[in-house]
Design a protein around this motif. Structure first.
Motif, PDB file in Angstrom:
ATOM      1  N   HIS A   1      28.557 -20.352  -8.864  1.00  0.00           N
ATOM      2  CA  HIS A   1      29.923 -20.452  -9.390  1.00  0.00           C
ATOM      3  C   HIS A   1      30.251 -19.144 -10.106  1.00  0.00           C
ATOM      4  N   TYR A   2      31.374 -18.534  -9.715  1.00  0.00           N
ATOM      5  CA  TYR A   2      31.738 -17.215 -10.235  1.00  0.00           C
ATOM      6  C   TYR A   2      33.016 -17.327 -11.068  1.00  0.00           C
ATOM      7  N   TRP A   3      32.886 -17.146 -12.366  1.00  0.00           N
ATOM      8  CA  TRP A   3      34.023 -17.165 -13.301  1.00  0.00           C
ATOM      9  C   TRP A   3      33.901 -15.896 -14.137  1.00  0.00           C
ATOM     10  N   PHE A   4      34.802 -14.947 -13.902  1.00  0.00           N
ATOM     11  CA  PHE A   4      34.671 -13.630 -14.521  1.00  0.00           C
ATOM     12  C   PHE A   4      35.435 -13.499 -15.830  1.00  0.00           C
TER      13      PHE A   4
ATOM     14  N   ASN B   1      19.955   5.768  -3.319  1.00  0.00           N
ATOM     15  CA  ASN B   1      19.546   7.148  -3.118  1.00  0.00           C
ATOM     16  C   ASN B   1      18.113   7.210  -2.586  1.00  0.00           C
ATOM     17  N   SER B   2      17.750   8.363  -2.019  1.00  0.00           N
ATOM     18  CA  SER B   2      16.432   8.493  -1.396  1.00  0.00           C
ATOM     19  C   SER B   2      15.286   8.354  -2.391  1.00  0.00           C
ATOM     20  N   ASP B   3      15.558   8.601  -3.675  1.00  0.00           N
ATOM     21  CA  ASP B   3      14.493   8.504  -4.674  1.00  0.00           C
ATOM     22  C   ASP B   3      14.381   7.109  -5.276  1.00  0.00           C
ATOM     23  N   GLY B   4      15.136   6.155  -4.722  1.00  0.00           N
ATOM     24  CA  GLY B   4      15.032   4.782  -5.198  1.00  0.00           C
ATOM     25  C   GLY B   4      16.032   4.424  -6.272  1.00  0.00           C
ATOM     26  N   THR B   5      16.757   5.407  -6.797  1.00  0.00           N
ATOM     27  CA  THR B   5      17.785   5.110  -7.793  1.00  0.00           C
ATOM     28  C   THR B   5      19.051   4.656  -7.073  1.00  0.00           C
ATOM     29  N   SER B   6      20.011   4.157  -7.840  1.00  0.00           N
ATOM     30  CA  SER B   6      21.268   3.737  -7.233  1.00  0.00           C
ATOM     31  C   SER B   6      22.423   4.128  -8.138  1.00  0.00           C
ATOM     32  N   THR B   7      23.543   4.415  -7.525  1.00  0.00           N
ATOM     33  CA  THR B   7      24.765   4.676  -8.282  1.00  0.00           C
ATOM     34  C   THR B   7      25.694   3.492  -8.065  1.00  0.00           C
ATOM     35  N   ASN B   8      26.267   3.028  -9.131  1.00  0.00           N
ATOM     36  CA  ASN B   8      27.046   1.796  -9.090  1.00  0.00           C
ATOM     37  C   ASN B   8      28.533   2.056  -9.292  1.00  0.00           C
ATOM     38  N   LYS B   9      29.326   1.412  -8.460  1.00  0.00           N
ATOM     39  CA  LYS B   9      30.768   1.411  -8.656  1.00  0.00           C
ATOM     40  C   LYS B   9      31.178  -0.010  -9.023  1.00  0.00           C
ATOM     41  N   LEU B  10      31.791  -0.176 -10.189  1.00  0.00           N
ATOM     42  CA  LEU B  10      32.179  -1.503 -10.655  1.00  0.00           C
ATOM     43  C   LEU B  10      33.299  -2.072  -9.787  1.00  0.00           C
ATOM     44  N   LEU B  11      33.066  -3.256  -9.235  1.00  0.00           N
ATOM     45  CA  LEU B  11      34.097  -3.942  -8.446  1.00  0.00           C
ATOM     46  C   LEU B  11      34.858  -4.942  -9.297  1.00  0.00           C
ATOM     47  N   ILE B  12      34.122  -5.753 -10.035  1.00  0.00           N
ATOM     48  CA  ILE B  12      34.762  -6.714 -10.930  1.00  0.00           C
ATOM     49  C   ILE B  12      33.819  -6.983 -12.093  1.00  0.00           C
ATOM     50  N   GLU B  13      34.368  -6.974 -13.294  1.00  0.00           N
ATOM     51  CA  GLU B  13      33.544  -7.067 -14.502  1.00  0.00           C
ATOM     52  C   GLU B  13      33.498  -8.493 -15.036  1.00  0.00           C
ATOM     53  N   GLN B  14      32.311  -8.920 -15.434  1.00  0.00           N
ATOM     54  CA  GLN B  14      32.155 -10.194 -16.123  1.00  0.00           C
ATOM     55  C   GLN B  14      32.521  -9.992 -17.588  1.00  0.00           C
ATOM     56  N   ILE B  15      33.517 -10.750 -18.060  1.00  0.00           N
ATOM     57  CA  ILE B  15      33.926 -10.648 -19.462  1.00  0.00           C
ATOM     58  C   ILE B  15      33.942 -12.041 -20.093  1.00  0.00           C
TER      59      ILE B  15
END
Length: 372
Positions: free
Chosen positions: A84-87, A126-140
């Protein structure tokens, strides 16, 4: 052990197009998109996973949901826990499937809710195992007006005769029990009692060894469940400390580079013993059973995955879980099944071309033996 164990399976209500996914990922995107385009990353890698009996289904079709229930009953699953998703401020996602279940009274199968209270990100690996995140929808958590609006929705579900209750307390799981304000917990519990129930049975989902069960129980949760998928959050690695974990990660990636295999691989045939521990014998812990796991359809080379996960080893794993709860009171003999249909994480019970109904039959067999 009593003559019945509750098996509550997590259920993802996502396998159909919806406007938000169209906007973020392109027209018609569903969970099947990642599943279908998955690639085998090494010899013997079980990808892509192809659904068998139910095919690439669309959850908007009532007949599919009925067929899922029939398979679940065959396995011994007693309820679905719908994510259940309630943001906040009434914003929900993937709501139409559960709304339909609630409105129509079908399928006639017990259910409860798991509040997936986390923000959504688009991850670039990324190739080194890290990731860059772009926020799609924020939980508030906006406060009292949001709490009342959210609870009004929850109460409709709680009042449904199919809703899972423990001692007349509706069962509600919180995915991220750390971030949720204590005010929400206390008000939800108080309002549930005010609605005529004997309380709210709050379940805290623990994903890291750094999270304290004692603190969560003190905050108002009734029980916890441990998600021990493994990798960097396993208890053994946690004991290494930050520097030790960093060195281990370097070792993993070096080994993966040399062997030409994804670095975050775990051998399920050995690891399944770690999924159930002495903690799971406590009455304030609900054990989790996990059939298989492979996150690479979503995250590629950097995804965590299990190899040698077979119905036979799942059967052995379930027997260990049943043994952990055998001395608990009848109403505490509960197992959480992660998951019924998380195809994008290779974490499902539904039939596929490789194993057929293997996992369904394994659970059924384990329950029969464990309840003898």
């Amino acid at each position: 052990m009593g003559n019945k164990v509750e098996i509550i399976a997590f259920y993802l209500p996502q396998f159909h197009p919806m406007p938000d996914n169209d906007e973020w990922w392109g027209k018609g995107f569903t969970e099947w998109t990642n599943v279908g385009k998955a690639k085998a990353l090494f010899k013997g890698h079980n990808q892509p996973r192809v659904p068998a009996d139910l095919g690439y289904y669309d959850l908007r079709l009532p007949i599919v949901r009925e067929q899922q229930v029939e398979l679940a009953k065959e396995a011994g699953v007693t309820a679905f826990c719908y994510w259940h998703y309630w943001f906040g401020n009434g914003k929900r996602l993937m709501a139409d499937i559960f709304n339909e279940v609630l409105k129509t009274g079908k399928p006639d199968f017990p259910f409860c809710l798991g509040w997936a209270n986390h923000s959504w990100y688009a991850k670039n690996w990324n190739s080194d195992g890290t990731s860059t995140n772009k926020l799609l929808i924020e939980q508030i958590y906006p406060g009292i007006d949001d709490e009342k609006m959210h609870f009004a929705f929850l109460l409709k579900a709680f009042k449904d005769p199919r809703y899972v209750k423990i001692d007349n307390k509706p069962f509600l799981l919180i995915f991220d029990p750390i971030s949720i304000p204590e005010e929400y917990i206390q008000n939800f519990k108080r309002w549930t009692e005010g609605a005529g129930f004997d309380g709210l049975y709050l379940v805290a989902n623990i994903t890291s060894p750094s999270i304290s069960k004692k603190e969560l129980l003190a905050r108002g949760f009734d029980v916890v469940t441990y998600q021990r998928i493994g990798g960097m959050v396993s208890p053994q690695l946690h004991k290494l400390g930050k520097v030790g974990r960093g060195l281990f990660k370097i070792y993993q990636y070096a080994k993966g580079f040399i062997l030409k295999r994804p670095p975050r691989m775990i051998d399920y045939s050995k690891y399944y013993h770690s999924l159930i521990t002495e903690d799971d014998q406590c009455v304030d812990v609900i054990p989790s059973i996990v059939p298989q796991w492979d996150h690479t359809p979503r995250s590629g080379w950097n995804g965590s995955l299990w190899v040698n996960s077979t119905p036979y080893f799942f059967y052995k794993h379930v027997l260990e879980a049943l043994d952990a709860i055998k001395n608990k009171p009848q109403n505490q003999q509960i197992l959480l099944l992660k998951s019924w249909n998380e195809w994008g994480e290779g974490n499902y019970m539904e039939p596929d071309l490789k194993n057929g109904k293997g996992y369904i039959e394994a659970l059924k067999k384990a329950l029969k033996k464990g309840l003898e």
